[in-house]
Design a protein around this motif. Structure first.
Motif, PDB file in Angstrom:
ATOM      1  N   PRO A   5       0.826  -1.212   0.000  1.00 34.58           N
ATOM      2  CA  PRO A   5       0.000   0.000   0.000  1.00 34.58           C
ATOM      3  C   PRO A   5       0.862   1.263   0.000  1.00 34.58           C
ATOM      4  O   PRO A   5       1.877   1.339   0.696  1.00 34.58           O
ATOM      5  N   MET A   6       0.448   2.242  -0.778  1.00 31.57           N
ATOM      6  CA  MET A   6       1.142   3.523  -0.799  1.00 31.57           C
ATOM      7  C   MET A   6       0.844   4.297   0.485  1.00 31.57           C
ATOM      8  O   MET A   6      -0.182   4.086   1.128  1.00 31.57           O
ATOM      9  N   VAL A   7       1.752   5.179   0.847  1.00 31.94           N
ATOM     10  CA  VAL A   7       1.576   6.054   2.012  1.00 31.94           C
ATOM     11  C   VAL A   7       1.227   7.440   1.482  1.00 31.94           C
ATOM     12  O   VAL A   7       1.949   7.990   0.649  1.00 31.94           O
ATOM     13  N   SER A   8       0.134   8.002   1.983  1.00 24.66           N
ATOM     14  CA  SER A   8      -0.348   9.278   1.435  1.00 24.66           C
ATOM     15  C   SER A   8      -0.185  10.453   2.393  1.00 24.66           C
ATOM     16  O   SER A   8      -0.652  11.553   2.107  1.00 24.66           O
ATOM     17  N   ASP A   9       0.484  10.238   3.515  1.00 21.58           N
ATOM     18  CA  ASP A   9       0.696  11.300   4.495  1.00 21.58           C
ATOM     19  C   ASP A   9       2.192  11.447   4.763  1.00 21.58           C
ATOM     20  O   ASP A   9       2.866  10.475   5.118  1.00 21.58           O
ATOM     21  N   ALA A  10       2.712  12.658   4.601  1.00 20.66           N
ATOM     22  CA  ALA A  10       4.153  12.889   4.729  1.00 20.66           C
ATOM     23  C   ALA A  10       4.666  12.593   6.130  1.00 20.66           C
ATOM     24  O   ALA A  10       5.762  12.047   6.298  1.00 20.66           O
ATOM     25  N   HIS A  11       3.894  12.963   7.146  1.00 18.74           N
ATOM     26  CA  HIS A  11       4.349  12.733   8.525  1.00 18.74           C
ATOM     27  C   HIS A  11       4.404  11.235   8.833  1.00 18.74           C
ATOM     28  O   HIS A  11       5.340  10.756   9.481  1.00 18.74           O
ATOM     29  N   ARG A  12       3.419  10.487   8.344  1.00 16.22           N
ATOM     30  CA  ARG A  12       3.438   9.033   8.556  1.00 16.22           C
ATOM     31  C   ARG A  12       4.600   8.405   7.806  1.00 16.22           C
ATOM     32  O   ARG A  12       5.294   7.512   8.331  1.00 16.22           O
ATOM     33  N   LEU A  13       4.836   8.862   6.578  1.00 14.53           N
ATOM     34  CA  LEU A  13       5.956   8.330   5.803  1.00 14.53           C
ATOM     35  C   LEU A  13       7.274   8.575   6.537  1.00 14.53           C
ATOM     36  O   LEU A  13       8.132   7.690   6.628  1.00 14.53           O
ATOM     37  N   ALA A  14       7.438   9.768   7.081  1.00 13.08           N
ATOM     38  CA  ALA A  14       8.660  10.088   7.829  1.00 13.08           C
ATOM     39  C   ALA A  14       8.814   9.183   9.047  1.00 13.08           C
ATOM     40  O   ALA A  14       9.925   8.708   9.349  1.00 13.08           O
ATOM     41  N   HIS A  15       7.720   8.931   9.766  1.00  9.92           N
ATOM     42  CA  HIS A  15       7.771   8.039  10.930  1.00  9.92           C
ATOM     43  C   HIS A  15       8.207   6.639  10.522  1.00  9.92           C
ATOM     44  O   HIS A  15       9.031   6.005  11.211  1.00  9.92           O
ATOM     45  N   LEU A  16       7.671   6.134   9.424  1.00 11.94           N
ATOM     46  CA  LEU A  16       8.009   4.789   8.971  1.00 11.94           C
ATOM     47  C   LEU A  16       9.481   4.700   8.563  1.00 11.94           C
ATOM     48  O   LEU A  16      10.168   3.724   8.887  1.00 11.94           O
ATOM     49  N   ILE A  17       9.955   5.710   7.858  1.00 14.32           N
ATOM     50  CA  ILE A  17      11.360   5.712   7.435  1.00 14.32           C
ATOM     51  C   ILE A  17      12.289   5.820   8.642  1.00 14.32           C
ATOM     52  O   ILE A  17      13.282   5.096   8.749  1.00 14.32           O
ATOM     53  N   ALA A  18      11.973   6.740   9.556  1.00 19.46           N
ATOM     54  CA  ALA A  18      12.804   6.911  10.746  1.00 19.46           C
ATOM     55  C   ALA A  18      12.874   5.615  11.559  1.00 19.46           C
ATOM     56  O   ALA A  18      13.936   5.242  12.068  1.00 19.46           O
ATOM     57  N   GLY A  19      11.742   4.928  11.673  1.00 14.86           N
ATOM     58  CA  GLY A  19      11.732   3.661  12.399  1.00 14.86           C
ATOM     59  C   GLY A  19      12.579   2.602  11.719  1.00 14.86           C
ATOM     60  O   GLY A  19      13.316   1.857  12.377  1.00 14.86           O
ATOM     61  N   ALA A  20      12.491   2.548  10.390  1.00 15.80           N
ATOM     62  CA  ALA A  20      13.272   1.557   9.642  1.00 15.80           C
ATOM     63  C   ALA A  20      14.769   1.847   9.707  1.00 15.80           C
ATOM     64  O   ALA A  20      15.592   0.932   9.565  1.00 15.80           O
ATOM     65  N   MET A  21      15.140   3.108   9.911  1.00 13.76           N
ATOM     66  CA  MET A  21      16.549   3.474   9.987  1.00 13.76           C
ATOM     67  C   MET A  21      17.215   3.050  11.281  1.00 13.76           C
ATOM     68  O   MET A  21      18.453   2.963  11.350  1.00 13.76           O
ATOM     69  N   ALA A  27      -1.969  16.971  -8.167  1.00 12.07           N
ATOM     70  CA  ALA A  27      -2.573  15.667  -7.896  1.00 12.07           C
ATOM     71  C   ALA A  27      -3.986  15.547  -8.442  1.00 12.07           C
ATOM     72  O   ALA A  27      -4.418  14.452  -8.825  1.00 12.07           O
ATOM     73  N   GLY A  28      -4.738  16.656  -8.482  1.00 12.66           N
ATOM     74  CA  GLY A  28      -6.124  16.603  -8.922  1.00 12.66           C
ATOM     75  C   GLY A  28      -6.317  16.660 -10.420  1.00 12.66           C
ATOM     76  O   GLY A  28      -7.446  16.553 -10.909  1.00 12.66           O
ATOM     77  N   ARG A  29      -5.240  16.793 -11.177  1.00  8.38           N
ATOM     78  CA  ARG A  29      -5.364  16.852 -12.638  1.00  8.38           C
ATOM     79  C   ARG A  29      -5.711  15.472 -13.208  1.00  8.38           C
ATOM     80  O   ARG A  29      -5.455  14.443 -12.570  1.00  8.38           O
ATOM     81  N   ASP A  30      -6.263  15.471 -14.422  1.00 10.59           N
ATOM     82  CA  ASP A  30      -6.490  14.195 -15.092  1.00 10.59           C
ATOM     83  C   ASP A  30      -5.143  13.619 -15.535  1.00 10.59           C
ATOM     84  O   ASP A  30      -4.091  14.245 -15.357  1.00 10.59           O
ATOM     85  N   ASP A  31      -5.167  12.430 -16.122  1.00 10.79           N
ATOM     86  CA  ASP A  31      -3.913  11.757 -16.456  1.00 10.79           C
ATOM     87  C   ASP A  31      -3.053  12.577 -17.411  1.00 10.79           C
ATOM     88  O   ASP A  31      -1.829  12.670 -17.237  1.00 10.79           O
ATOM     89  N   ASP A  32      -3.678  13.168 -18.423  1.00  9.67           N
ATOM     90  CA  ASP A  32      -2.908  13.977 -19.370  1.00  9.67           C
ATOM     91  C   ASP A  32      -2.272  15.173 -18.672  1.00  9.67           C
ATOM     92  O   ASP A  32      -1.125  15.537 -18.951  1.00  9.67           O
ATOM     93  N   ARG A  67       0.554  10.177  -8.669  1.00 10.75           N
ATOM     94  CA  ARG A  67      -0.546  10.986  -8.134  1.00 10.75           C
ATOM     95  C   ARG A  67      -0.553  10.953  -6.603  1.00 10.75           C
ATOM     96  O   ARG A  67      -0.774  11.964  -5.943  1.00 10.75           O
ATOM     97  N   ASN A  68      -0.298   9.769  -6.050  1.00  9.91           N
ATOM     98  CA  ASN A  68      -0.229   9.638  -4.592  1.00  9.91           C
ATOM     99  C   ASN A  68       0.834  10.560  -4.003  1.00  9.91           C
ATOM    100  O   ASN A  68       0.598  11.254  -3.001  1.00  9.91           O
ATOM    101  N   ASP A  69       1.999  10.589  -4.638  1.00  8.58           N
ATOM    102  CA  ASP A  69       3.102  11.382  -4.105  1.00  8.58           C
ATOM    103  C   ASP A  69       2.819  12.881  -4.200  1.00  8.58           C
ATOM    104  O   ASP A  69       3.140  13.643  -3.288  1.00  8.58           O
ATOM    105  N   PHE A  70       2.229  13.305  -5.318  1.00  3.81           N
ATOM    106  CA  PHE A  70       1.867  14.713  -5.424  1.00  3.81           C
ATOM    107  C   PHE A  70       0.820  15.077  -4.378  1.00  3.81           C
ATOM    108  O   PHE A  70       0.875  16.159  -3.773  1.00  3.81           O
ATOM    109  N   ALA A  71      -0.143  14.182  -4.147  1.00  2.00           N
ATOM    110  CA  ALA A  71      -1.154  14.444  -3.118  1.00  2.00           C
ATOM    111  C   ALA A  71      -0.503  14.506  -1.737  1.00  2.00           C
ATOM    112  O   ALA A  71      -0.873  15.342  -0.897  1.00  2.00           O
TER     113      ALA A  71
END
Length: 246
Positions: free
Chosen positions: A58-74, A128-133, A164-168
């Motif tokens: 699953p992708m992570v869509s929240d920057a703070h959660r992503l940082a917590h996961l990376i910091a823990g893995a480090m 993030a809200g743009r269409d694919d093109d 799109r997930n990362d831009f969001a």
């Protein structure tokens, strides 16, 4: 699966460098760096979930959660001095990782923020809200992705969801002023970056209490560091005071 890709483990290395990719990027972006940093540095590139060999996760869509996961893995890799290098979205996530590790008593020796507006001044870009093109067009404007390649429908189906997930993620990021960062910061930028021009990038000075924040500028757009990889790596090594090697 592991959060890090390390091309060559170097038990003798005096320092580890953790590299965080841009929105839509993967650890492969830093693959060629491993040789150029030389034997004194062990490089670990972060692999975000939802892409490449972590496509099924699953992708992570929240920057703070992503940082917590990376910091823990480090945590198991913090037995020697280390630095963080982040490009674009990766710079903001690296900043949050640095703050977390600082709170836990294991701060990095340095943070390198590349191609990114500072955490407290994110600008008004909304992609993030743009269409694919529109999303493909935005990627082409930044200069890091071949728009012709993304005309392939099968490739789009694979790549655009995590782009799109990362831009969001980065567009939804909310800066928290505390705790203050007490880690030296070097800012790196392209002089014609439409997303983070050198003037905006220089505002990173406001987020650290660890003395002057150096700004280094190269010719180029958002992905200036592709053409100037060796010079960027040289700047990192000089700043960290480790030998520049082949």
């Amino acid at each position: 699966m592991s959060w890090f890709r390390c091309v060559e483990t170097r038990p003798w290395a005096s320092l580890r460098l953790f590299c965080l990719p841009h929105a839509g990027g993967s650890a492969v972006f830093y693959r060629t760096w491993a040789r150029e940093v030389g034997p004194a540095v062990e490089l670990h590139a972060v692999q975000y979930p939802g892409r490449a060999d972590r496509m099924s996760e699953p992708m992570v869509s929240d920057a703070h959660r992503l940082a917590h996961l990376i910091a823990g893995a480090m945590a198991p890799l913090l037995d020697r001095p280390f630095a963080l290098f982040g490009h674009s979205m990766g710079a903001v996530v690296a900043y949050e990782v640095a703050r977390l590790l600082q709170e836990r008593g294991t701060p990095p020796v340095h943070l390198f923020a590349s191609g990114a507006r500072p955490p407290h001044d994110r600008g008004e870009d909304r992609v993030a809200g743009r269409d694919d093109d529109g999303l493909v067009e935005a990627l082409a404007e930044l200069g890091g992705t071949d728009a012709e390649v993304l005309r392939d429908p099968e490739l789009r189906e694979l790549v655009l969801p995590y782009v799109r997930n990362d831009f969001a993620l980065i567009e939804g990021y909310r800066y928290r002023p505390e705790p203050r960062l007490n880690v030296p910061v070097t800012v790196l930028a392209g002089d014609s970056d439409p997303h983070a021009d050198p003037g905006a990038a220089a505002k990173w000075r406001q987020v650290t209490d660890a003395g002057p924040c150096n700004v280094r500028v190269w010719p180029g757009d958002h992905f200036y560091l592709t053409a100037h990889r060796s010079e960027v790596i040289g700047e990192v090594l000089r700043t960290l005071e480790v030998p520049v090697g082949p």
